[in-house]
Design an enzyme around this catalytic site. Structure first.
Site: not given
Length: 325
Positions: A151, A224
């Site tokens: 992330d 994404h």
């Protein structure tokens, strides 16, 4: 004659091992509003007092205010881009707006420091606020999110982080401030883990193990990473994410607390629109088939200097008439 820019709050602090996210609403009554205003002058001192006990604990706190709260507490002038959180999507795939007047983003290397600071700051506020959402987050090994992918890979750093997150001359009265959007996502981990890794990689747009971005020839336009990449005349527009995992395995709860800072809410909102509505509409982020947003809020983060000075505001008439929008 050059002037020293206002000192920002700890927006671009490096990701720590622990965090507490607190969203609260203001209680009715002028006395409660006065309590919150006075509290603004105490925040930095409380952070220093708690953090001094563990110098290498990297304790920090970012304090932000929602649109309605700003009007009620401080009145005009107000930050140029501050407005209520904008909802995106519909039905099962929606980014909802939820109540929130005050945001505290507390970070440290250990949860005990976060817990102590949260306790002290909320103790000073007393019944002037009501906490409506509290999340205790942790950093996963390998910097990976709940879904197993790394992330924050594209986060700006150093000078670039400041450039993308701190307001400048475009709103000079609020220079040194930032905007922050928060959302709490819950994940269907059973459904996600049932997918082949190759399918997960196409949804995210990166390799799961190496974190290398997929080649443009194979990366779907609704991945994404594709939908959250913004371009302005050939230059990528970035935001600073400081997401954290949270959950209760015994209750089957697995989540990600999304928090993103920027010098304007516009790029974060554009990313959310791309994800939930699609680019073009209908070409939405397939990660949302396994992740559901349950909260949403937009807050203005004043500079450290302004946060302390807000204690001297006298309410909605300070600096002018109360805005009507």
């Amino acid at each position: 004659m050059p002037t020293t820019p206002p000192e920002s709050q700890a927006v671009s602090t490096a990701v720590t091992r622990s965090a507490i996210f607190l969203v609260a609403t203001l209680a009715d009554g002028d006395d409660h509003a006065a309590t919150v205003r006075a509290w603004c002058a105490d925040v930095a001192a409380v952070v220093r007092a708690v953090g001094h006990r563990v110098p290498d604990g990297n304790l920090s706190c970012v304090c932000g205010f929602g649109s309605q709260a700003w009007d009620r507490l401080f009145g005009a002038p107000r930050p140029a881009a501050l407005h209520p959180f904008r909802e995106f999507g519909a039905g099962e795939r929606m980014a909802p707006a939820t109540p929130g007047d005050l945001l505290l983003h507390i970070r440290a290397e250990s949860m005990d420091l976060c817990f102590e600071l949260a306790t002290q700051l909320l103790g000073k506020l007393g019944n002037a606020v009501r906490v409506v959402d509290e999340v205790h987050g942790f950093r996963n090994f390998d910097m990976r999110a709940m879904i197993g992918f790394v992330d924050g890979t594209e986060n700006p750093s150093g000078r670039e982080a400041v450039d993308f997150t701190v307001i400048g001359e475009e709103d000079a009265g609020f220079a040194g401030g930032s905007y922050v959007i928060v959302q709490k996502y819950l994940h269907d981990m059973a459904g996600w883990n049932a997918l082949p890794v190759e399918r997960q990689e196409l949804i995210i747009g990166r390799k799961k193990l190496s974190d290398i971005e997929l080649d443009a020839s194979v990366k779907p336009s609704n991945s994404h990473s594709s939908l959250t990449t913004l371009d302005d005349d050939g230059q990528e527009v970035k935001i600073l994410r400081n997401n954290m995992m949270f959950g209760r395995p015994g209750a089957g709860e697995f989540g990600t607390y999304f928090i993103a800072y920027a010098r304007s809410p516009a790029p974060i909102e554009q990313m959310l629109e791309n994800m939930f509505v699609g680019r073009p509409p209908g070409n939405y982020d397939r990660l949302l088939d396994f992740s559901r947003a349950v909260t949403g809020g937009l807050f203005f983060v004043p500079s450290a200097d302004l946060l302390e000075a807000l204690a001297d505001r006298s309410g909605p008439t300070a600096g002018g008439a109360r805005p009507t929008a």
